[in-house]
Design a protein around this motif. Sequence first.
Motif, PDB file in Angstrom:
ATOM      1  N   LEU A   3      16.068  65.288  63.670  1.00  0.00           N
ATOM      2  CA  LEU A   3      17.417  65.329  64.246  1.00  0.00           C
ATOM      3  C   LEU A   3      17.793  66.765  64.606  1.00  0.00           C
ATOM      4  N   ILE A  17      16.018  68.138  67.660  1.00  0.00           N
ATOM      5  CA  ILE A  17      16.624  67.662  68.914  1.00  0.00           C
ATOM      6  C   ILE A  17      17.965  68.349  69.166  1.00  0.00           C
ATOM      7  N   LEU A  18      18.751  68.547  68.099  1.00  0.00           N
ATOM      8  CA  LEU A  18      20.050  69.221  68.274  1.00  0.00           C
ATOM      9  C   LEU A  18      19.870  70.686  68.704  1.00  0.00           C
ATOM     10  N   ASP A  35      18.263  72.418  72.775  1.00  0.00           N
ATOM     11  CA  ASP A  35      18.966  72.687  74.033  1.00  0.00           C
ATOM     12  C   ASP A  35      19.674  74.027  74.013  1.00  0.00           C
ATOM     13  N   LEU A  65      30.630  67.427  68.271  1.00  0.00           N
ATOM     14  CA  LEU A  65      30.052  66.097  68.064  1.00  0.00           C
ATOM     15  C   LEU A  65      28.664  66.202  67.423  1.00  0.00           C
ATOM     16  N   GLU A  66      27.871  67.186  67.878  1.00  0.00           N
ATOM     17  CA  GLU A  66      26.560  67.396  67.261  1.00  0.00           C
ATOM     18  C   GLU A  66      26.706  67.700  65.771  1.00  0.00           C
ATOM     19  N   MET A  72      27.483  64.551  63.921  1.00  0.00           N
ATOM     20  CA  MET A  72      26.288  63.722  63.750  1.00  0.00           C
ATOM     21  C   MET A  72      25.479  64.179  62.539  1.00  0.00           C
ATOM     22  N   ARG A 126      20.703  64.962  76.609  1.00  0.00           N
ATOM     23  CA  ARG A 126      20.486  65.552  75.287  1.00  0.00           C
ATOM     24  C   ARG A 126      21.420  64.971  74.246  1.00  0.00           C
ATOM     25  N   SER A 127      22.673  64.779  74.648  1.00  0.00           N
ATOM     26  CA  SER A 127      23.633  64.206  73.723  1.00  0.00           C
ATOM     27  C   SER A 127      23.187  62.793  73.354  1.00  0.00           C
ATOM     28  N   ALA A 164      20.127  61.709  73.383  1.00  0.00           N
ATOM     29  CA  ALA A 164      18.924  61.808  72.551  1.00  0.00           C
ATOM     30  C   ALA A 164      19.299  62.001  71.089  1.00  0.00           C
ATOM     31  N   SER A 165      20.262  62.888  70.802  1.00  0.00           N
ATOM     32  CA  SER A 165      20.663  63.107  69.412  1.00  0.00           C
ATOM     33  C   SER A 165      21.300  61.852  68.837  1.00  0.00           C
TER      34      SER A 165
END
Lengths: 357, 357, 357
Positions: free
Chosen positions: A322, A325-326, A329, A335-336, A339, B126-127, B129-130
């Motif tokens: 996770l 992926i976060l 980018d 929001l990330e 999560m 990307r968002s 994907a997470s």
Amino acid sequence: MSRWMSILAVVMIVISAVIRFTHGSETLQFFASAVAIIPLAAMMGQATESIAAHAGPRLGGLLSATFGNAVELIIGIFSLEQGLFSLVKASITGSIIGNLLFVLGLSFFVGGIRHPIQYFNLRVARSNASMLMLGVGIAFVVPSIFALAPHEQNYALSFGVAAVSLVIYILGLFFSLFTHREVSAYIEDEAAETEGAGHEEVKYRLWPAVIVLLISTVLVSIESDWLVENVKSIAAGLGWSEVFIGVVVVAIIGNAAEHASAVWMAWKNRMDLSLEIAVGSTLQVAMFIAPVLFFVSLMMGNPFELVFSWPELISMIAAVLLVVILMLDGESNWLEGAMAVGAYLVLAVGFYTLHTA
Amino acid sequence: MSRWMSILAVVMIVISAVIRFTHGSETLQFFASAVAIIPLAAMMGQATESIAAHAGPRLGGLLSATFGNAVELIIGIFSLEQGLFSLVKASITGSIIGNLLFVLGLSFFVGGIRHPIQYFNLRVARSNASMLMLGVGIAFVVPSIFALAPHEQNYALSFGVAAVSLVIYILGLFFSLFTHREVSAYIEDEAAETEGAGHEEVKYRLWPAVIVLLISTVLVSIESDWLVENVKSIAAGLGWSEVFIGVVVVAIIGNAAEHASAVWMAWKNRMDLSLEIAVGSTLQVAMFIAPVLFFVSLMMGNPFELVFSWPELISMIAAVLLVVILMLDGESNWLEGAMAVGAYLVLAVGFYTLHTA
Amino acid sequence: MSRWMSILAVVMIVISAVIRFTHGSETLQFFASAVAIIPLAAMMGQATESIAAHAGPRLGGLLSATFGNAVELIIGIFSLEQGLFSLVKASITGSIIGNLLFVLGLSFFVGGIRHPIQYFNLRVARSNASMLMLGVGIAFVVPSIFALAPHEQNYALSFGVAAVSLVIYILGLFFSLFTHREVSAYIEDEAAETEGAGHEEVKYRLWPAVIVLLISTVLVSIESDWLVENVKSIAAGLGWSEVFIGVVVVAIIGNAAEHASAVWMAWKNRMDLSLEIAVGSTLQVAMFIAPVLFFVSLMMGNPFELVFSWPELISMIAAVLLVVILMLDGESNWLEGAMAVGAYLVLAVGFYTLHTA
């Protein structure tokens, strides 16, 4: 702040000592020791940073990279002495998912509330992502999965893995401090800039720092010893498992001070520093503390295999994937962060529901 | 097209009703109900979109995000009533791998035949994907893996996971509809532009839309009830497993209309819309339908654990990881589409070879 | 160099033949055959490349993509004849982790010592990453995991997977040789430029190349037959498992020549060629050699399932995920290389500690 921490440390040390020597409640003593370690860990951290600042960037970087999680090492060694192997592995797990999901998530969230999109250095993020895949996704997974098949020489595999992890960790330091300094150099500039504003960086001068480091290390050692000596009966009393105590309680104690500064850096939009604390600390636990604890256990004559349970393994892999992926980018938003914190909550509930192993 | 769908719906409803009340072949009735649901689902979708268009972008986005997969929710509730827990979980699995691999794959493939390279918005990808990693890779994996270890309070973990997924899903809506509208706003512009050409967007005016939605919902409910009531004996008769019916048959019924429009958008080079349908639908099933079904089962007094079998789990994780890698470059071509469709075929054959669970 | 290889080949062939026909040590003969195959494989490779160069870019690309790993195919077929299914699967595993981690890692490391940061084409890297996820992460994982559940028709699933892999592999060739030539064309330019300098590309003219290819293929076949005929007793004698011999020994023999050229290209900063050799070879083994071996075993009337053990599976997945993360930034440095080589060492130690399966 420093003064309040010292007072808190002294008060909690006294309380835990009184409970212990008057044979009071083991559970109360456990929590008193736990709380005492938090400010002591912060003092150790500040002293280490001060010495590092005096030692110059290269030697300083090396110092931070080896002593930065000394508290976890100390608690780990005392746990090994008591033969609490599942506690050691659970606190490694907890440290990794806590740093990756909770600390980084909270940093993204808190920073993201103030700044719509926050940016960080892509090259460092990618290098960290690969390191996480190797240090956790391969080094922890392989011995655990190979242990499922009929095999011999368990310690050979743990030995090989620990040695490779440690060598790659040292090569990583060499990479960022010597051959590819320019990649990480601007992080230090940023750090200097940020902290220079309040002249906070160098809390102590050299010799006072060394003395503070020595004293706080001794005190942390004593409290760690008291913390783990009754962990089994306390776990039974609270209805918690040894694994839950390791994953949640012990992992939080050792990292509380760093947690606070990672979130604080994110709030000030210094995302590279924030990432360095959270991800750097994860890598240190996985590729430095864990191998060193294995070698220490070997020297103690009572080695533990680097074999994790399915829940521990899956939690660490899920956290790594996770966060990779976060991070990949080079941006974050609230929001990330939500999560990652959500994922941490899911895992914490999961470990809570596990029976005593 | 709308007229033909209405005629198909009426004909299939009559056929399925006749078979049922004359006690004809259960298998024929199953397939008649299945085919009847496809045009009804399309009508529900159009009515929802029309109401959403009248409600303005924010409320409309909310409406689509909650009622967009209402058919799957309805079939799920009737399955729960019959205690068909493996069917429910299999149709969640099928919906996720179907949307991610088959729908997205076919979109990439069909679009890629006409356009050598197609581009889509990287930030949204990307968002997504997470979100996929959290909603599938963590929320579905953790309860399933922790269930392997000795544990208690299964429902506590499923409850925690369902609550976290739902909260993050709602925060995600809040993110894209309020705090970071600009990220997704251009998708709506694109949608308006595309559909505006044929004035297709608003199929119905407000009140007719509400009436169509109500009628088609009632009819879908009836047919769903008929669909699942004999699923076990039908499965046995066809030599298929309940899991295969869930993964392939039920998952296709509920999504056929969306499948068609995702592929159609890709053909018109509107990749962002295509992705929003396929990935958005996946996230809705994982983070909205699945948690809501858990809470519904709890209220029915017969809760099911969010615990998937190894084949289901591995299929979903493999689908998520492949699609994450395909999406993270912001480009697609026909070969990427062929890969995803190929992966879907592999999984479908795999589920076909599984015995009745 | 070519002359020395021929001499080495002749000497080792004679030695292995003498040992075999005088009934000498089986172990010595095994190693003599193994060493004999290395220069023969190099000669086959050069002959194939020469024929490919004469055949023009498209037909030539096709030739390299099908005959490039002919040695592994030949050893595989002789192993199947002896019923050595675990050896076949282990050598597929070894080929994949060897190419991905050891060859690519050594290339990154050696190239990175000379060039601080090396770049490669992102689009090709991403396409390769998705192919790896499909060809290894899905095609190998699905049959293995589905085999854990009660199931029937194992060969149906292996058949489906092998067919899909082969079709996608062929579509991938069609993609890079026909519809999207421009993506990979510059690699050939680079190759022409690099190798053109030394006029090394076309080692042989057309007919001599065909003759060299035929003779070396026959000799490789004979030595492969001798190599595998006593593998079980040799493994027992050395205290190694059949799996370890497959993963480490057999996998190295078939690829030694390619290994050398991948590293050499990296040293000359031709990273795209280096990647094409390492990753292209991996994909060829996973999506061409493995399916073809399955179909061959089917025609032999003694089919083997494409079902891998946990250690094999986890090793391949870990290798794919690490390399995907290392590749997706389009850059490499020596530390990334060290990480991949470190991961290879961990896995090799792991396989060494496994008992005879």
